[in-house]
Design an enzyme around this catalytic site. Sequence first.
Site, PDB file in Angstrom:
ATOM      1  N   SER A 146       0.772  -1.500   0.364  1.00 10.22           N
ATOM      2  CA  SER A 146      -0.020   0.176   0.107  1.00 10.22           C
ATOM      3  C   SER A 146       0.724   0.985   0.053  1.00 10.22           C
ATOM      4  O   SER A 146       2.015   1.447   0.893  1.00 10.22           O
ATOM      5  CB  SER A 146      -1.168   0.167   1.249  1.00 10.22           C
ATOM      6  OG  SER A 146      -1.835   1.553   1.315  1.00 10.22           O
ATOM      7  N   LYS A 147       0.631   2.412  -0.811  1.00 11.51           N
ATOM      8  CA  LYS A 147       1.666   3.883  -0.857  1.00 11.51           C
ATOM      9  C   LYS A 147       1.186   4.208  -0.058  1.00 11.51           C
ATOM     10  O   LYS A 147       2.221   5.210   0.455  1.00 11.51           O
ATOM     11  CB  LYS A 147       0.769   4.318  -1.876  1.00 11.51           C
ATOM     12  CG  LYS A 147      -0.286   4.840  -1.744  1.00 11.51           C
ATOM     13  CD  LYS A 147      -0.736   5.600  -2.881  1.00 11.51           C
ATOM     14  CE  LYS A 147      -2.544   6.001  -3.411  1.00 11.51           C
ATOM     15  NZ  LYS A 147      -2.414   6.615  -4.553  1.00 11.51           N
ATOM     16  N   ARG A 148      -0.198   4.231   1.057  1.00  9.97           N
ATOM     17  CA  ARG A 148       0.469   5.099   2.478  1.00  9.97           C
ATOM     18  C   ARG A 148       0.868   3.822   3.791  1.00  9.97           C
ATOM     19  O   ARG A 148       0.905   4.189   4.781  1.00  9.97           O
ATOM     20  CB  ARG A 148      -1.585   4.799   2.349  1.00  9.97           C
ATOM     21  CG  ARG A 148      -2.046   6.070   1.892  1.00  9.97           C
ATOM     22  CD  ARG A 148      -3.413   5.995   2.145  1.00  9.97           C
ATOM     23  NE  ARG A 148      -4.284   4.085   1.917  1.00  9.97           N
ATOM     24  CZ  ARG A 148      -5.179   4.448   0.811  1.00  9.97           C
ATOM     25  NH1 ARG A 148      -4.710   5.151  -0.110  1.00  9.97           N
ATOM     26  NH2 ARG A 148      -6.080   3.096   0.962  1.00  9.97           N
ATOM     27  N   ARG A 149       1.177   2.558   3.421  1.00 17.91           N
ATOM     28  CA  ARG A 149       2.068   2.311   4.473  1.00 17.91           C
ATOM     29  C   ARG A 149       3.715   1.747   4.504  1.00 17.91           C
ATOM     30  O   ARG A 149       4.417   1.868   4.933  1.00 17.91           O
ATOM     31  CB  ARG A 149       1.310   1.150   4.843  1.00 17.91           C
ATOM     32  CG  ARG A 149       1.651  -0.252   5.965  1.00 17.91           C
ATOM     33  CD  ARG A 149       0.921  -0.813   6.142  1.00 17.91           C
ATOM     34  NE  ARG A 149       0.468  -1.953   5.403  1.00 17.91           N
ATOM     35  CZ  ARG A 149      -0.434  -2.352   4.427  1.00 17.91           C
ATOM     36  NH1 ARG A 149      -1.671  -1.638   5.202  1.00 17.91           N
ATOM     37  NH2 ARG A 149      -0.566  -3.029   3.545  1.00 17.91           N
ATOM     38  N   VAL A 155       6.642   1.735  -1.814  1.00 15.35           N
ATOM     39  CA  VAL A 155       5.856   1.209  -3.013  1.00 15.35           C
ATOM     40  C   VAL A 155       6.559   1.668  -4.655  1.00 15.35           C
ATOM     41  O   VAL A 155       6.002   1.560  -5.568  1.00 15.35           O
ATOM     42  CB  VAL A 155       4.584   0.989  -2.963  1.00 15.35           C
ATOM     43  CG1 VAL A 155       4.395  -0.074  -1.863  1.00 15.35           C
ATOM     44  CG2 VAL A 155       3.721   2.526  -3.181  1.00 15.35           C
TER      45      VAL A 155
END
Length: 459
Positions: free
Chosen positions: A234-237, A240
């Site tokens: 995930s790009k939020r976590r 990436v």
Amino acid sequence: MTDLRVRFAPSPTGMFHVGGARSALFNWALAERSGGRFVLRIEDTDAARNRPEWTEGIISALAWLGISGDSPYFEGPYFQSAFEEQHRAAVAKLLADGKAYHCDCTREDVKARTGSEFQGYDGYCRDRGLSEGVVRFRTPDEGVTVVEDKIRGRVEFPNDALEDFAIARGDGSPLFVLANVVDDMEQRITHVVRAEEHLSNTPKQQLLWAALGAAPPIWAHVPVIVNEKRQKLSKRRDKVALESYRDEGYLAEAMVNYLMLLGWGPGGDREIMPWPEMVELFRLEDVNPSPAFFDERKLRAFNGEYIRALPVEEFTERCLPWVRTIPGFDREVFAKVAPLAQTRVTVLSEVTGNVDFLFLPEPVFDQGSWDKGMKNAPVEILTGYAERLATVEWTADALKTALEEVGAAHGLKLGKAQAPVRVAITGRTVGLPLFESIEVLGRERSLARVRAALERLGA
């Protein structure tokens, strides 16, 4: 050239995801091995989220991976927004053929009729004969839609679970599910190799292919990429963005090699291999459908191997974007220590911290390094070594012997004796080979740093 045509169709709505990079490479390998074409299509119809710099970022990131218009296998970029006329024509055809219909139902209407906010569209407008509203595809009531997937085999989707899905908005503008199909038809795409998350769209798209009178492409859905907790990246976590790895100093060839092995392997234990060899061995049928673990530590190890395999002249050149930022940088001086740095870094950005002491007026200390380095008789060692530095033959071997002798006079082996000297010279407790570094730094500057350290110690 062969008739094989694959496509990579990213949306310019953010940084370039490593999962997208892996999909692009799988497509590129197919195109190159078969002598076919790799079509780059920018799906830019989401005007609210698209930004030109994201498009430029996609093209730049692909070029860094070796996928660009310099190759005869590359075609594009095309922009989905340029094909709106064809999209609208396809919607009109489906309406005229009775394979689609207008619908004015809201989500609240469907919920009121079905009693559930989770149930799909109930087909209420199928036979109302409306002339405006959202356009929905008339999904077959019975039977199954079978997707033959090169990676996952035969996948069946009951038609009664697909609902009459929307293909165009009320203003006539097409939705992704239809635009994607029309673009693939227009561009004569023969193989669609994309992320597993798109598998749920595939039966709908396959129905649209048939309704528009064409045979669908060969489907292949590559496995999801997960982190160490086996969660989808995930790009939020997670980290990436391909650009962040590039900017940190990962080599493109190492990244390509590693990404190709996320879900695919050539067989045997060998993993490090050049691109032409991977192209020759790559087959969609060999891709594993199970989730692929993105292990940054393994990627870093890959990168270290690729760095160490570079000719030293090329390593020196590739380091320049990072080391040129050091105040006082001198390329000739850097060339002297580049072979030493090459064996000790795993990403190119680490080189700066290994060599900056050679160019800065004085080393940069952090308190932790100072405290750790100055544990063992620092005053005695530094005083004795300063005396030797003034007269010793200026070679790494002689510099080492001198410190061994100073350390022995105070009951310390070389490992203990060199700790305060390293911190005095470089500001750090670890780094390049110490005596080679002192040799390059020079007698005057080395002496000055040792004496400055003694002053700091109050000696």
